[in-house]
Design a protein around this motif. Structure first.
Motif, PDB file in Angstrom:
ATOM      1  N   ALA A 186       1.531  -1.252   0.256  1.00  0.00           N
ATOM      2  CA  ALA A 186      -0.146   0.181   0.143  1.00  0.00           C
ATOM      3  C   ALA A 186       0.742   1.283  -0.135  1.00  0.00           C
ATOM      4  O   ALA A 186       0.491   2.528   0.011  1.00  0.00           O
ATOM      5  N   HIS A 187       2.254   1.517   0.265  1.00  0.00           N
ATOM      6  CA  HIS A 187       2.717   2.242   0.486  1.00  0.00           C
ATOM      7  C   HIS A 187       3.219   2.723  -1.258  1.00  0.00           C
ATOM      8  O   HIS A 187       3.542   3.821  -1.367  1.00  0.00           O
ATOM      9  N   CYS A 188       3.002   1.544  -1.977  1.00  0.00           N
ATOM     10  CA  CYS A 188       2.552   1.894  -3.386  1.00  0.00           C
ATOM     11  C   CYS A 188       2.121   3.541  -3.831  1.00  0.00           C
ATOM     12  O   CYS A 188       1.792   4.603  -4.985  1.00  0.00           O
ATOM     13  N   GLU A 189       0.788   3.030  -3.026  1.00  0.00           N
ATOM     14  CA  GLU A 189      -0.815   3.739  -3.163  1.00  0.00           C
ATOM     15  C   GLU A 189      -0.076   5.320  -2.937  1.00  0.00           C
ATOM     16  O   GLU A 189      -0.400   6.345  -3.984  1.00  0.00           O
ATOM     17  N   ASP A 190       0.872   5.155  -1.511  1.00  0.00           N
ATOM     18  CA  ASP A 190       1.372   6.795  -1.499  1.00  0.00           C
ATOM     19  C   ASP A 190       1.998   7.553  -2.124  1.00  0.00           C
ATOM     20  O   ASP A 190       1.899   8.468  -2.564  1.00  0.00           O
ATOM     21  N   ARG A 191       3.143   6.888  -2.732  1.00  0.00           N
ATOM     22  CA  ARG A 191       3.873   6.687  -4.109  1.00  0.00           C
ATOM     23  C   ARG A 191       3.186   7.675  -5.197  1.00  0.00           C
ATOM     24  O   ARG A 191       3.985   9.233  -5.439  1.00  0.00           O
ATOM     25  N   VAL A 192       2.486   6.867  -5.497  1.00  0.00           N
ATOM     26  CA  VAL A 192       1.907   8.117  -6.836  1.00  0.00           C
ATOM     27  C   VAL A 192       1.019   8.248  -6.421  1.00  0.00           C
ATOM     28  O   VAL A 192       1.313   9.486  -7.456  1.00  0.00           O
TER      29      VAL A 192
END
Length: 462
Positions: free
Chosen positions: A357-363
């Motif tokens: 879910a960290h990737c959603e933050d980066r996006v």
């Protein structure tokens, strides 16, 4: 004496202050560029695209655009946000020069992308070395460096080259992004692949090409056969294709990828005995009530996948009001992921995968810094824009990694950094042949000066 009833004081407007600097807080990013040597590396790396006797270097134009994007710009004309203050940002090219530079680079887009990737990889090695103990390069097989891959949709409101219908019935682009996940919060982009809106979510070739470029951009200590198990590629179920997973297994990289259980084998979840289910962990590492994990390798039959691939299941009761699906077996929501990691407890591996879910933050952060739209008409030109966006987000990541350790700003997203730090005004004061920048006094001035002091300190030490 008449008491004023105004909510805000009325001030007298005078002549413009010549020594005032808007966006003075961007000096933190300028110091990051200087500390990592990105200014020198980029101008030298892109020198072949400089025009003879040109005043503005191609690398400087891209860096100025990256600064403008960090300040909130979303088009080429927003380079004016950093124009007009040569004492702070140097000479910034005019709008026609910026436009011609982008068009010139777009004519050789593949070469430009390779050259910029090479330059950023060299600067990344310096940035991570300056980060000291917080450096992401300190990775082990048990605690590998994580690269997240995910796609996002970018809408287009005009008929631009490459803009097509998307699977969500919108119109625009479908870029595939790779992000390096920092262990102590934050991250930086490792690559952005611009694709038409009709591009598939589970295209194996795109995942393979982007992962290869991301791995190639890592510092030297993470290169070579001996270091491949120190890097983990993490994706959602869009990456669960035979070609991509077998490619990762062939190069002996660790992976953690979402997996969809074949519907005809859903009943096999009941074959796992109750004692095999272990309590799952929450985000803080504690036991999460009602959630369990178990290994289903050998229970779920799969063909054509790597032999060392493991299938790990998670089950929990759907939250009240959740939409139930056919895969919710016996009232529990069952999800799965595949991995080749052999060490570690099942709850730890499941928590590691759920942190995708960290990737959603980066996006989301990327869309706060230029990724929310493709402002140019040509597809190749928008690929150059993606390079600018990548530079901007990378510089923010490096600034926080090197200069914000132990500060609250280490966890701030770009929108908050822009509101509290980057938009800070300043005043230029000249004395004894020196130029001093004095920041306007406010709540976050001490944080701003602390970051600049740290960034300059690491340069002096090295």
């Amino acid at each position: 004496m008449v008491k004023s009833t105004r909510l805000y004081p009325m001030v007298t407007i005078g002549a413009p202050a010549r020594a005032a600097v808007n966006q003075a807080g961007l000096v933190t990013v300028v110091e990051t560029i200087r500390a990592t040597g990105l200014d020198r590396l980029l101008t030298e790396g892109l020198a072949k695209w400089d025009l003879p006797r040109a005043t503005h270097k191609t690398g400087k134009v891209l860096l100025d655009l990256a600064l403008a994007v960090i300040a909130g710009g979303d088009q080429l004309a927003d380079a004016g946000l950093v124009r007009g203050q040569p004492d702070v940002f140097g000479q910034v090219a005019s709008e026609p020069v910026v436009s011609r530079t982008i068009a010139r680079l777009a004519g050789q887009i593949d070469q430009v992308e390779r050259q910029v990737a090479q330059v950023v990889a060299e600067a990344r090695q310096t940035a991570w070395r300056l980060a000291g103990d917080a450096s992401p390069v300190v990775a082990t097989p048990r605690a590998p460096l994580v690269i997240d891959i995910d796609a996002t949709l970018v809408q287009a409101h005009s008929d631009k080259e490459g803009a097509t219908g998307t699977w969500k019935h919108t119109f625009g682009f479908h870029p595939l992004c790779a992000f390096i996940d920092y262990k102590n919060n934050g991250g930086e982009p490792a690559g952005i692949m611009l694709r038409p809106g009709r591009a598939g979510s589970n295209t194996a070739k795109d995942h393979t090409d982007l992962a290869a470029k991301a791995l190639l951009g890592l510092p030297a200590p993470l290169h070579g056969c001996q270091a491949r198990d120190r890097v983990l590629i993490r994706t959602d179920s869009a990456g669960a294709t035979h070609k991509f997973v077998n490619w990762l297994a062939g190069r002996k990289s660790q992976y953690s990828i979402g997996f969809t259980i074949p519907w005809e084998q859903a009943e096999r979840v009941d074959w796992i005995p109750p004692e095999a289910w272990t309590p799952a962990y929450d985000d803080d590492g504690g036991v999460k009530p009602g959630a369990f994990v178990a290994e289903a390798t050998g229970v779920i039959e799969v063909n054509g996948w790597p032999k060392d691939m493991r299938i790990i299941l998670r089950k929990e009761r759907p939250h009240p009001g959740a939409q139930l699906t056919l895969m919710d077996w016996d009232g529990n929501r069952v999800t799965a992921f595949i991995t080749n990691t052999r060490t570690g407890q099942l709850p730890d591996l499941e928590l590691r995968h759920r942190q995708r879910a960290h990737c959603e933050d980066r996006v989301r952060c990327g869309k706060q810094v230029g990724l929310a739209k493709m402002p140019l008409q040509g597809f190749a030109q928008n690929r150059i824009w993606c390079l600018v966006v990548q530079l901007a987000n990378t510089l923010i990541g490096w600034m926080q990694l090197i200069g914000c350790d132990g500060l609250a700003a280490r966890r701030w997203e770009p929108k908050r950094l822009r509101a509290r730090l980057f938009s800070t005004a300043g005043q230029l004061v000249r004395h004894a042949r020196q130029t001093c920048l004095r920041f306007a006094r406010h709540t976050w001035t001490d944080t701003l000066t602390a970051i600049i002091t740290r960034l300059r300190g690491v340069v002096l030490v090295t």
